[in-house]
Motif scaffolding. Structure first.
Motif, PDB file in Angstrom:
ATOM      1  N   PHE A  15     -34.456 -20.390 -34.341  1.00 24.82           N
ATOM      2  CA  PHE A  15     -34.301 -21.613 -35.131  1.00 24.82           C
ATOM      3  C   PHE A  15     -33.826 -21.208 -36.521  1.00 24.82           C
ATOM      4  N   GLU A  16     -32.935 -22.005 -37.074  1.00 24.65           N
ATOM      5  CA  GLU A  16     -32.412 -21.683 -38.394  1.00 24.65           C
ATOM      6  C   GLU A  16     -32.731 -22.784 -39.395  1.00 24.65           C
ATOM      7  N   PHE A  17     -32.792 -22.407 -40.650  1.00 27.63           N
ATOM      8  CA  PHE A  17     -32.830 -23.321 -41.783  1.00 27.63           C
ATOM      9  C   PHE A  17     -34.043 -24.231 -41.804  1.00 27.63           C
ATOM     10  N   TRP A  18     -33.967 -25.370 -41.196  1.00 25.58           N
ATOM     11  CA  TRP A  18     -34.888 -26.472 -41.471  1.00 25.58           C
ATOM     12  C   TRP A  18     -34.862 -27.390 -40.266  1.00 25.58           C
ATOM     13  N   GLY A  19     -36.010 -27.793 -39.784  1.00 25.78           N
ATOM     14  CA  GLY A  19     -36.043 -28.875 -38.801  1.00 25.78           C
ATOM     15  C   GLY A  19     -36.271 -28.457 -37.362  1.00 25.78           C
ATOM     16  N   GLY A  20     -37.075 -29.273 -36.680  1.00 31.24           N
ATOM     17  CA  GLY A  20     -37.338 -29.064 -35.261  1.00 31.24           C
ATOM     18  C   GLY A  20     -38.535 -28.164 -35.005  1.00 31.24           C
ATOM     19  N   GLU A  21     -38.808 -27.251 -35.951  1.00 30.46           N
ATOM     20  CA  GLU A  21     -39.888 -26.274 -35.741  1.00 30.46           C
ATOM     21  C   GLU A  21     -41.247 -26.958 -35.646  1.00 30.46           C
ATOM     22  N   ASN A  22     -41.399 -28.056 -36.355  1.00 31.74           N
ATOM     23  CA  ASN A  22     -42.677 -28.769 -36.319  1.00 31.74           C
ATOM     24  C   ASN A  22     -42.922 -29.424 -34.967  1.00 31.74           C
ATOM     25  N   ILE A  23     -41.847 -29.929 -34.355  1.00 30.56           N
ATOM     26  CA  ILE A  23     -41.994 -30.557 -33.030  1.00 30.56           C
ATOM     27  C   ILE A  23     -42.187 -29.465 -31.982  1.00 30.56           C
ATOM     28  N   GLU A  24     -41.450 -28.367 -32.111  1.00 30.00           N
ATOM     29  CA  GLU A  24     -41.602 -27.278 -31.144  1.00 30.00           C
ATOM     30  C   GLU A  24     -43.045 -26.790 -31.135  1.00 30.00           C
ATOM     31  N   LEU A  25     -43.594 -26.572 -32.325  1.00 34.57           N
ATOM     32  CA  LEU A  25     -44.968 -26.072 -32.398  1.00 34.57           C
ATOM     33  C   LEU A  25     -45.953 -27.110 -31.856  1.00 34.57           C
ATOM     34  N   SER A  26     -45.740 -28.360 -32.210  1.00 36.75           N
ATOM     35  CA  SER A  26     -46.650 -29.420 -31.754  1.00 36.75           C
ATOM     36  C   SER A  26     -46.660 -29.505 -30.229  1.00 36.75           C
ATOM     37  N   LEU A  27     -45.478 -29.443 -29.625  1.00 37.08           N
ATOM     38  CA  LEU A  27     -45.401 -29.532 -28.161  1.00 37.08           C
ATOM     39  C   LEU A  27     -46.105 -28.358 -27.507  1.00 37.08           C
ATOM     40  N   LYS A  28     -45.887 -27.166 -28.089  1.00 30.39           N
ATOM     41  CA  LYS A  28     -46.524 -25.975 -27.524  1.00 30.39           C
ATOM     42  C   LYS A  28     -48.039 -26.104 -27.594  1.00 30.39           C
ATOM     43  N   ILE A  29     -48.518 -26.564 -28.745  1.00 36.40           N
ATOM     44  CA  ILE A  29     -49.968 -26.684 -28.914  1.00 36.40           C
ATOM     45  C   ILE A  29     -50.539 -27.551 -27.801  1.00 36.40           C
ATOM     46  N   TRP A  30     -49.995 -28.744 -27.639  1.00 37.73           N
ATOM     47  CA  TRP A  30     -50.569 -29.671 -26.656  1.00 37.73           C
ATOM     48  C   TRP A  30     -50.292 -29.247 -25.226  1.00 37.73           C
ATOM     49  N   MET A  31     -49.045 -28.891 -24.941  1.00 38.17           N
ATOM     50  CA  MET A  31     -48.685 -28.600 -23.545  1.00 38.17           C
ATOM     51  C   MET A  31     -49.317 -27.307 -23.056  1.00 38.17           C
ATOM     52  N   CYS A  32     -49.691 -26.423 -23.994  1.00 39.49           N
ATOM     53  CA  CYS A  32     -50.246 -25.129 -23.578  1.00 39.49           C
ATOM     54  C   CYS A  32     -51.736 -25.025 -23.901  1.00 39.49           C
ATOM     55  N   GLY A  33     -52.415 -26.133 -23.992  1.00 39.99           N
ATOM     56  CA  GLY A  33     -53.877 -26.104 -24.010  1.00 39.99           C
ATOM     57  C   GLY A  33     -54.578 -26.216 -25.348  1.00 39.99           C
ATOM     58  N   GLY A  34     -53.853 -26.431 -26.438  1.00 39.66           N
ATOM     59  CA  GLY A  34     -54.493 -26.560 -27.747  1.00 39.66           C
ATOM     60  C   GLY A  34     -54.693 -27.997 -28.159  1.00 39.66           C
ATOM     61  N   ILE A  35     -55.138 -28.156 -29.423  1.00 39.20           N
ATOM     62  CA  ILE A  35     -55.403 -29.480 -29.985  1.00 39.20           C
ATOM     63  C   ILE A  35     -54.779 -29.519 -31.377  1.00 39.20           C
ATOM     64  N   LEU A  36     -54.184 -30.659 -31.708  1.00 40.29           N
ATOM     65  CA  LEU A  36     -53.587 -30.827 -33.032  1.00 40.29           C
ATOM     66  C   LEU A  36     -54.199 -32.060 -33.683  1.00 40.29           C
ATOM     67  N   GLU A  37     -54.694 -31.906 -34.895  1.00 42.99           N
ATOM     68  CA  GLU A  37     -55.341 -33.069 -35.517  1.00 42.99           C
ATOM     69  C   GLU A  37     -55.162 -33.140 -37.023  1.00 42.99           C
ATOM     70  N   PHE A  38     -55.305 -34.343 -37.536  1.00 43.63           N
ATOM     71  CA  PHE A  38     -55.362 -34.582 -38.976  1.00 43.63           C
ATOM     72  C   PHE A  38     -56.827 -34.675 -39.381  1.00 43.63           C
ATOM     73  N   VAL A  39     -57.176 -33.979 -40.458  1.00 47.73           N
ATOM     74  CA  VAL A  39     -58.574 -33.914 -40.872  1.00 47.73           C
ATOM     75  C   VAL A  39     -58.766 -34.758 -42.140  1.00 47.73           C
ATOM     76  N   PRO A  40     -59.455 -35.889 -42.023  1.00 46.92           N
ATOM     77  CA  PRO A  40     -59.546 -36.819 -43.152  1.00 46.92           C
ATOM     78  C   PRO A  40     -60.353 -36.302 -44.337  1.00 46.92           C
ATOM     79  N   CYS A  41     -61.142 -35.240 -44.136  1.00 49.25           N
ATOM     80  CA  CYS A  41     -61.899 -34.703 -45.272  1.00 49.25           C
ATOM     81  C   CYS A  41     -61.061 -33.730 -46.085  1.00 49.25           C
ATOM     82  N   SER A  42     -59.825 -33.501 -45.674  1.00 50.65           N
ATOM     83  CA  SER A  42     -58.939 -32.584 -46.387  1.00 50.65           C
ATOM     84  C   SER A  42     -57.715 -33.352 -46.880  1.00 50.65           C
ATOM     85  N   HIS A  43     -57.491 -33.328 -48.183  1.00 46.03           N
ATOM     86  CA  HIS A  43     -56.371 -34.082 -48.767  1.00 46.03           C
ATOM     87  C   HIS A  43     -55.466 -33.191 -49.596  1.00 46.03           C
TER      88      HIS A  43
END
Ligand code: UD2
Ligand code: MN
Length: 590
Positions: A334-362
């Protein structure tokens, strides 16, 4: 001065001026999606001459800004408690000039202390939370290319001021081949005076943010990586709740709530809850969406509970370092900017992880309306290539929906993807369809499809076209049943290669365009596009492959040519006439 800041940082009781959250879909700024938009759809490498011309001026300006760093931070200064800052009328012209350097208000940023105070943005339930005594340490990684001094240093100071010292291994600055002088020696000197180890890596060659983050991950010493953009401000208590989730489960990847720092006033917009989750559209562009009811039910009304999200915005997150590596970090091609966030998100979920927003952290982030970065000159669309690699490896047959929407990306050579395909196999990841059904049910992708193609009238050779509906000045009309859903006309036009004639045929016998379906209601004489409801009925079309008739299920009428002088097809009794013969010319899968 840093300690003084800590002493003064008592909880806030003040209220902010109410400002619209950028995450509200109604906000017009939000609707044009400039907030997280790639730089120029056509050519992300597009030059921005304004920024270049401004560079010298910027250098001078920044030296005014640098006076800032030695000044004692005062609670009475501009922007304290995250408040908005304005300038005098007489300074506005200069301010607009400086704005163009980074596409945020540099003049105002330069006047705000690097140690400015913020309010406490955490929802009630957070204060009673107990975090593990054995939290892992983290390396905070900031990547940047030509970031403004005051903005970068405010990011660094906010990390130092608001992270428990024993949890902060180091701050890693990854300089993605910046060309501004103050980011060289002056920066090297400055960071040696900070009370926490701050290391800088000056990359010789520009790699873009993805390559820079990979470098940061490689150099990091701590067991947890925390990535932030270089224009952020961490607020009180931001770190512990992130590390706590990882300590509990190393395959949980966590994002703070991203508060908006206004690009004009530098106001830190007060928002306490997780108001939206991340998703992405058919262009593989990240966007914010409402939290689905199923997730609200799972959490059960506790505003301090982490909210699961299909995707992350990309810039601000913590992840166990060894887990990041196990997941194959980012696609190194991957170059420059973009797409990496979706790639990582898909890997996390599709390969057994969890992705979350933590409301106590701002953490605040300066959302810009334009991207100031230009990249190397390439012969291809860089973001398009990243997304093409992503689509080929992770989207399974749904990649055709991306290609339907961006046919031009089909022409980009994605390079060798075999290692990424192998990675997916080794990790035994689930299918994209599983991801849609279980993690992202509200997605516009969430249906089974048969093919993508054109609906061609055999007698006339013309194609059904929704160009007008897709924002090319189409006629909108409301149904007589007083539903508020807008319908849009479709027309017959000469067939062409463009995307505005590509319909998705689904297993529910719909003809779809993103979230709009070919529909017909007997009160009218013509078919139209209407929000898909997935209930069959008026959106079900039976295509008789023998007679080539296109039967509308509920009315039993057939689609026919327009009356003379019109381009809008009609609905008639089925007669078998050639004008009622249609062909579904499948383009994808090819
Ligand atoms: C979002 C993410 C960002 C990244 C991006 C691309 C948030 C808040 N922001 O866009 O982190 O995931 O989407 O997918 O989630 N940079 C470099 N080299 C470059 C270009 C950028 O080092 O060639 C740095 C830049 O200085 C900044 C970071 O990368 O610190 C992100 O860039 P951005 O702020 O322009 O991206 P943003 O916030 O629009
Ligand atoms: Mn950013």
């Amino acid at each position: 001065t840093l300690n003084l800041r800590l002493l003064l940082n008592s909880p806030n009781t003040e209220q902010f001026d109410t400002e619209e959250s950028p995450f509200k879909n109604k906000n017009p700024r939000w609707q044009n999606r400039a907030v997280l938009m790639p730089p120029g759809k056509e050519n992300p490498g597009e030059t921005m001459p304004a920024a270049d011309a401004m560079d010298r001026q910027h250098y001078l300006d920044i030296h005014h800004g640098m006076a800032n760093i030695t000044a004692t931070p005062l609670r009475v200064g501009p922007g304290e408690m995250g408040k908005a800052v304005t300038v005098a009328k007489s300074e506005e012209e200069e301010m607009e000039k400086m704005f163009k350097v980074n596409y945020f208000n540099l003049m105002i940023s330069n006047r705000i202390s690097n140690d400015r105070s913020l309010a406490d943005y955490r929802p009630q339930g957070c204060f009673a939370k107990k975090y593990s005594r054995n939290l892992p340490k983290t390396s905070v990684i900031l990547v940047y290319h030509n970031e403004a001094w005051s903005v970068l240093m405010r990011t660094v100071h906010s990390v130092i001021n608001r992270s428990p010292r024993h949890l902060l291994e180091e701050i890693l600055l990854i300089d993605d081949a910046s060309t501004r002088e103050y980011l060289g020696r002056p920066l090297d000197d400055y960071i040696t005076k900070l009370p926490v180890p701050v290391r800088v890596h000056h990359a010789k060659e520009r790699r873009g943010l993805i390559g820079a983050r990979l470098k940061g991950a490689e150099l990091a010493k701590a067991p947890v990586l925390t990535f932030l953009d270089s224009h952020c401000e961490c607020s009180k208590g931001w770190l512990e709740p992130l590390l706590d989730r990882i300590a509990a489960n190393r395959s949980t990847v966590v994002c703070p709530v991203i508060n908006q720092i206004d690009d004009r006033s530098f106001a830190f917009v007060n928002a306490t809850e997780v108001s939206h989750i991340g998703g992405f559209d058919w262009n593989i562009i990240f966007n914010w969406y409402n939290i689905p009811q199923s997730e609200k039910d799972r959490i059960g009304g506790d505003k301090s509970e982490p909210v699961r999200s299909p995707t992350m915005a990309g810039g601000l997150f913590s992840i166990d370092k060894s887990y990041f590596e196990e997941l194959g970090s980012y696609d190194p091609e991957f170059e420059f900017w973009g797409g990496e966030n979706i790639e990582l998100s898909l890997k996390i979920w599709m390969c057994g992880g969890i992705l979350e927003f933590v409301p106590c952290s701002h953490v605040g982030h300066v959302f810009r309306k334009h991207n100031p970065h230009k990249y190397k000159n390439t012969t291809y669309n860089v973001v398009g290539r990243n997304n093409r690699r992503l689509a080929e490896v992770w989207l399974d047959e749904y990649k055709y929906l991306f290609y339907a929407n961006q046919p031009e990306t089909m022409k980009i050579d994605p390079g060798d993807i075999s290692q990424r395909v192998q990675l997916r196999k080794n990790l035994q990841c689930k299918s994209f369809r599983w991801f849609l059904q279980n993690i992202y049910p509200d997605s516009h992708y969430n249906f089974a499809f048969v093919g993508v193609g054109q609906l061609k009238n055999v007698a006339s050779g013309a194609c059904l076209d929704f160009g007008k509906a897709a924002g090319h000045g189409g006629k909108e009309f409301k149904g007589k049943d007083a539903t508020n859903v807008t319908s849009n006309t479709v027309e017959l036009w000469p067939c062409h290669d463009g995307k505005i004639q590509l319909f998705i045929r689904t297993d529910k016998k719909e003809f779809r365009y993103i979230h709009m379906c070919l529909d017909y209601n007997v009160q009218f004489s013509f078919p139209f596009l209407y929000e898909c409801h997935g209930q069959g009925a008026n959106q079900q079309w039976i295509h008789d492959l023998k007679t080539q008739a296109l039967h509308h299920s509920s009315s039993r009428l057939c689609m026919d040519l327009p009356v003379p002088g019109s381009m809008v097809p009609t609905m008639k009794e089925c007669s078998g006439a050639p004008s009622q013969q249609w062909e579904f010319a499948i383009r994808y899968p090819g």
